[in-house]
Design an enzyme around this catalytic site. Structure first.
Site, PDB file in Angstrom:
ATOM      1  N   TYR A 174       0.827  -1.127   0.267  1.00  0.00           N
ATOM      2  CA  TYR A 174      -0.760  -0.118   0.059  1.00  0.00           C
ATOM      3  C   TYR A 174       1.262   1.872  -0.176  1.00  0.00           C
ATOM      4  CZ  TYR A 174       1.423  -0.073   5.004  1.00  0.00           C
ATOM      5  OH  TYR A 174       2.367  -0.423   5.926  1.00  0.00           O
ATOM      6  N   GLY A 175       1.723   1.335   0.696  1.00  0.00           N
ATOM      7  CA  GLY A 175       2.772   2.372   0.591  1.00  0.00           C
ATOM      8  C   GLY A 175       3.393   2.302   2.117  1.00  0.00           C
ATOM      9  N   LYS A 176       3.560   3.268   3.033  1.00  0.00           N
ATOM     10  CA  LYS A 176       4.517   3.484   3.760  1.00  0.00           C
ATOM     11  C   LYS A 176       3.403   4.152   4.962  1.00  0.00           C
ATOM     12  CE  LYS A 176       7.283   6.598   2.277  1.00  0.00           C
ATOM     13  NZ  LYS A 176       8.857   6.863   2.113  1.00  0.00           N
ATOM     14  N   VAL A 177       4.511   3.879   6.317  1.00  0.00           N
ATOM     15  CA  VAL A 177       3.693   4.121   7.984  1.00  0.00           C
ATOM     16  C   VAL A 177       4.946   5.017   8.513  1.00  0.00           C
ATOM     17  CG1 VAL A 177       2.350   4.902   9.817  1.00  0.00           C
ATOM     18  CG2 VAL A 177       1.860   3.193   7.871  1.00  0.00           C
ATOM     19  N   ASP A 193      -9.294  -7.801   5.596  1.00  0.00           N
ATOM     20  CA  ASP A 193      -8.794  -7.881   5.538  1.00  0.00           C
ATOM     21  C   ASP A 193      -7.971  -8.086   7.457  1.00  0.00           C
ATOM     22  OD1 ASP A 193      -5.880  -7.906   4.258  1.00  0.00           O
ATOM     23  OD2 ASP A 193      -5.269  -6.053   4.687  1.00  0.00           O
TER      24      ASP A 193
END
Length: 340
Positions: A43-46, A153
């Site tokens: 999804y990307g990053k935190v 999820d």
């Protein structure tokens, strides 16, 4: 219940429209001090950040525009915001934005690991800790389902720990969440937590279409995943790789479900008490229409789930294959692609 869900579904649509109209444009480093990266996935990053003006620490979820459509981002943000008031769901600050290359939103900072990180391979975590987690996640899921939404999820990586003893946990990541009744025509890739009806619309390698009917997004998808998660954290094993006839471990369990007896429990499941097996048979009912609601686990929490004398690791191994133990390298990823 249904009327409430429909009302909430319409509210999500309105929130998405309003957010799209008011989505501010800013560059991350101009408004936030980036401390470090605390999570990364497809999804990307935190990012762990502090707000430059207020100094407030927060977690910033940053999603590349190259791999995410605006509608997908808006849906995740608005669903997360709508549900964030529950004590067992990660909270949001109400800050959403876009930069030149990313979409992003700010959420509550949960200092600690996810549930996956504390599962001891081939062992799991103590039953008392499992039950504490189960009660909190069941509460969060009931709240989500009452609002006409499905998380889709549920897995240990999306259950965040606020302490090392699983006394308080929070459900995170609504990137796959959908309104109840949304149709899914196909998915690419499967996870051990996916229900059989969802695996039926998975594209195999080289396939371009599936013959199975579209799957309606229903709370029963979360119920199944919840059951698999309970198995994983109690044992330190995945019960199977995918819910398909080609998976011997799944097929063995599915065959047992057709005529369940205490004498013929599959080897992987023999460490569980009859009460626990009854719970699993309700949560992991093959027929989605007969599958129990997540809240039914409450009636089993007061009962023992593990046999007093656990089978050793070798005793858990079926003769017809190899079961996968939980380990850092087996950390699952989200669905690669889906078609609604």
């Amino acid at each position: 219940m249904i009327e409430l869900g429909l009302a909430d579904g319409s509210l999500i649509d309105e929130l998405m429209e309003l957010t799209a109209q008011s989505l501010s444009h800013l560059e991350i480093k101009e408004h936030f001090n980036i401390i470090k990266e605390i999570g990364r996935g497809k999804y990307g990053k935190v990012l762990l950040v502090t707000h430059r003006c207020r100094g407030t620490p927060m977690a910033l979820k940053v999603i590349p525009k190259a791999s995410t459509k605006l509608q997908g981002f808006l849906r995740e943000y608005c669903i997360s915001l709508h549900l964030s008031g529950h004590p067992c769901i990660v909270g949001l600050f109400g800050i959403a934005f876009q930069s030149n290359d990313h979409y992003g939103f700010a959420q509550e900072l949960v200092i600690g690991r996810d549930l996956f990180a504390v599962i001891q391979p081939k062992v799991g975590i103590p039953e008392c800790a499992v039950k504490r987690c189960v009660l909190q996640i069941a509460s969060a899921l009931e709240f989500i389902h009452e609002h006409g939404l499905v998380h889709r999820d549920i897995k240990p990586e999306n259950i965040l720990l606020l302490d090392s003893h699983c006394c308080q946990v929070k459900l995170a990541d609504f990137g796959l969440a959908q309104k109840r009744g949304t149709l899914i025509r196909f998915i690419s890739g499967t996870l051990p937590y996916m229900a059989p009806e969802l695996c039926a619309v998975a594209l195999e390698e080289g396939q371009t279409e599936v013959t199975a009917a579209a799957v309606s997004v229903e709370p029963s998808l979360d119920t199944w995943a919840f059951g698999v998660v309970i198995f994983c954290i109690l044992t330190g094993y995945f019960p199977w790789e995918r819910c398909m006839a080609s998976d011997d471990f799944y097929q063995e369990f599915a065959d047992w479900c057709q005529a369940p007896t205490l004498e013929d429990v599959p080897p992987l499941w023999r460490r569980f008490t009859p009460d626990a097996m009854e719970m699993f048979s309700r949560l992991l009912e093959l027929d989605a229409n007969k599958r129990s609601l997540v809240g039914e686990v409450r009636s089993y929490v007061i009962k023992d789930w593990l046999m007093p004398t656990l089978l050793d690791t070798n005793g858990l191994q079926p003769e017809n294959g190899r079961v996968t133990a939980i380990c850092s390298s087996s950390k699952s990823s989200s669905v690669l692609k889906e078609k609604e």
